[in-house]
Design a protein around this motif. Sequence first.
Motif, PDB file in Angstrom:
ATOM      1  N   VAL A   9       0.861  -1.172   0.000  1.00  0.00           N
ATOM      2  CA  VAL A   9       0.000   0.000   0.000  1.00  0.00           C
ATOM      3  C   VAL A   9       0.897   1.222   0.000  1.00  0.00           C
ATOM      4  O   VAL A   9       1.755   1.366   0.875  1.00  0.00           O
ATOM      5  CB  VAL A   9      -0.922   0.014   1.237  1.00  0.00           C
ATOM      6  CG1 VAL A   9      -1.738   1.305   1.280  1.00  0.00           C
ATOM      7  CG2 VAL A   9      -1.846  -1.198   1.231  1.00  0.00           C
ATOM      8  N   LEU A  11       1.308   5.228   0.368  1.00  0.00           N
ATOM      9  CA  LEU A  11       0.653   6.416   0.900  1.00  0.00           C
ATOM     10  C   LEU A  11       1.280   7.655   0.270  1.00  0.00           C
ATOM     11  O   LEU A  11       2.468   7.926   0.464  1.00  0.00           O
ATOM     12  CB  LEU A  11       0.804   6.472   2.413  1.00  0.00           C
ATOM     13  CG  LEU A  11       0.123   5.326   3.160  1.00  0.00           C
ATOM     14  CD1 LEU A  11       1.160   4.523   3.923  1.00  0.00           C
ATOM     15  CD2 LEU A  11      -0.927   5.845   4.103  1.00  0.00           C
ATOM     16  N   THR A  69      -2.561  -0.814  -4.060  1.00  0.00           N
ATOM     17  CA  THR A  69      -3.438   0.245  -3.567  1.00  0.00           C
ATOM     18  C   THR A  69      -2.617   1.501  -3.321  1.00  0.00           C
ATOM     19  O   THR A  69      -1.590   1.452  -2.640  1.00  0.00           O
ATOM     20  CB  THR A  69      -4.128  -0.168  -2.254  1.00  0.00           C
ATOM     21  OG1 THR A  69      -4.884  -1.354  -2.473  1.00  0.00           O
ATOM     22  CG2 THR A  69      -5.047   0.939  -1.748  1.00  0.00           C
ATOM     23  N   VAL A  71      -2.959   5.198  -1.699  1.00  0.00           N
ATOM     24  CA  VAL A  71      -3.784   6.018  -0.832  1.00  0.00           C
ATOM     25  C   VAL A  71      -3.375   7.478  -1.016  1.00  0.00           C
ATOM     26  O   VAL A  71      -2.246   7.854  -0.708  1.00  0.00           O
ATOM     27  CB  VAL A  71      -3.630   5.615   0.640  1.00  0.00           C
ATOM     28  CG1 VAL A  71      -4.514   6.493   1.529  1.00  0.00           C
ATOM     29  CG2 VAL A  71      -3.993   4.142   0.840  1.00  0.00           C
ATOM     30  N   LEU A  97      -7.224   5.014  -3.698  1.00  0.00           N
ATOM     31  CA  LEU A  97      -8.096   5.291  -2.572  1.00  0.00           C
ATOM     32  C   LEU A  97      -7.872   6.728  -2.140  1.00  0.00           C
ATOM     33  O   LEU A  97      -6.800   7.071  -1.640  1.00  0.00           O
ATOM     34  CB  LEU A  97      -7.794   4.330  -1.418  1.00  0.00           C
ATOM     35  CG  LEU A  97      -8.428   4.637  -0.061  1.00  0.00           C
ATOM     36  CD1 LEU A  97      -9.943   4.676  -0.165  1.00  0.00           C
ATOM     37  CD2 LEU A  97      -7.973   3.616   0.968  1.00  0.00           C
ATOM     38  N   LEU A  99      -8.491   9.921   0.182  1.00  0.00           N
ATOM     39  CA  LEU A  99      -8.942  10.427   1.473  1.00  0.00           C
ATOM     40  C   LEU A  99      -9.044  11.945   1.447  1.00  0.00           C
ATOM     41  O   LEU A  99      -9.193  12.578   2.492  1.00  0.00           O
ATOM     42  CB  LEU A  99      -7.966   9.998   2.586  1.00  0.00           C
ATOM     43  CG  LEU A  99      -7.609   8.518   2.677  1.00  0.00           C
ATOM     44  CD1 LEU A  99      -6.731   8.262   3.907  1.00  0.00           C
ATOM     45  CD2 LEU A  99      -8.842   7.646   2.700  1.00  0.00           C
ATOM     46  N   VAL A 147     -11.483  -2.020  -0.670  1.00  0.00           N
ATOM     47  CA  VAL A 147     -11.287  -0.973   0.328  1.00  0.00           C
ATOM     48  C   VAL A 147     -11.925  -1.363   1.656  1.00  0.00           C
ATOM     49  O   VAL A 147     -11.374  -1.086   2.725  1.00  0.00           O
ATOM     50  CB  VAL A 147     -11.833   0.369  -0.187  1.00  0.00           C
ATOM     51  CG1 VAL A 147     -11.742   1.435   0.886  1.00  0.00           C
ATOM     52  CG2 VAL A 147     -11.055   0.808  -1.424  1.00  0.00           C
TER      53      VAL A 147
END
Length: 269
Positions: A9, A11, A69, A71, A97, A99, A147
């Motif tokens: 993942v 970020l 993924t 983020v 994803l 946010l 998710v």
Amino acid sequence: MTASDDGTVALVGCGRMARALVRGLIAAGHAPERLTGVSRTGRGARALAGEYGIRPAATLAEAVRDATTVVLAVHPDETADALAELAASATPRHLLLSLVASWRTEAIAARLPGVLVVRAVPNVAIAERDGVTVLADTSDGAALDSVRGLFAGLGQVLVLDEDLLEAVSALSGAGPALVARFAEALASAGRAQGVPAGTADLLAARAVRGTGALLAGGATPAAVIDSVASPGGMTEAALRRLDEGGLPESVRQGVDAAVRLSFGRLATA
């Protein structure tokens, strides 16, 4: 299999919410070496690497290279630049994803052709695996399921129409700060009555925590109030004064101000 199971993942942005997500994921058993972080100056990524053992990346391209993924957790004002950079690295094998507040799913997807995008509004309580995350309803069920899997160990996961997510951001995303402000005021009131500072802080924190447990257990706010406030008693006097001071209206205005700010800077495709 979720996206977080078959790759790292990444970020993009390592601020407050990314920190909460990292802490919660690791507490839930996610291997830190499967988390990669990249930040604009590098300081945020290095801080998370030092504290939690995730892998810091020097560039966005490096961060997303082996990820499934991605983020996106940057400030709304930095999102356009981040997406422009992501466009050179993101591929259809990635799930993005988001946010980011005030950026609708279609606005992000338009800048990343072929990349599946899911928008989520978590709150910082995911750090303690006791948060709530609201996902924007999309037509891609597999992406939503992926998710859901990522957030499953961090609290409750809901799916709502995206038109409600600005209000969700104000109510749930900002909610911990609003409740913490009340706890701060409650502790301050206790100190003003002579209660030692540390004790006042503890009593306020436990009042918030205990009330949250009652509400999470199925009690309604009205039921909690009724269980404490006896007619003509101290609690009733305190509640009456809060109402006279405009607490309900102040809260409504606060949530309304947050929603109006979010809609005011809403990015569309």
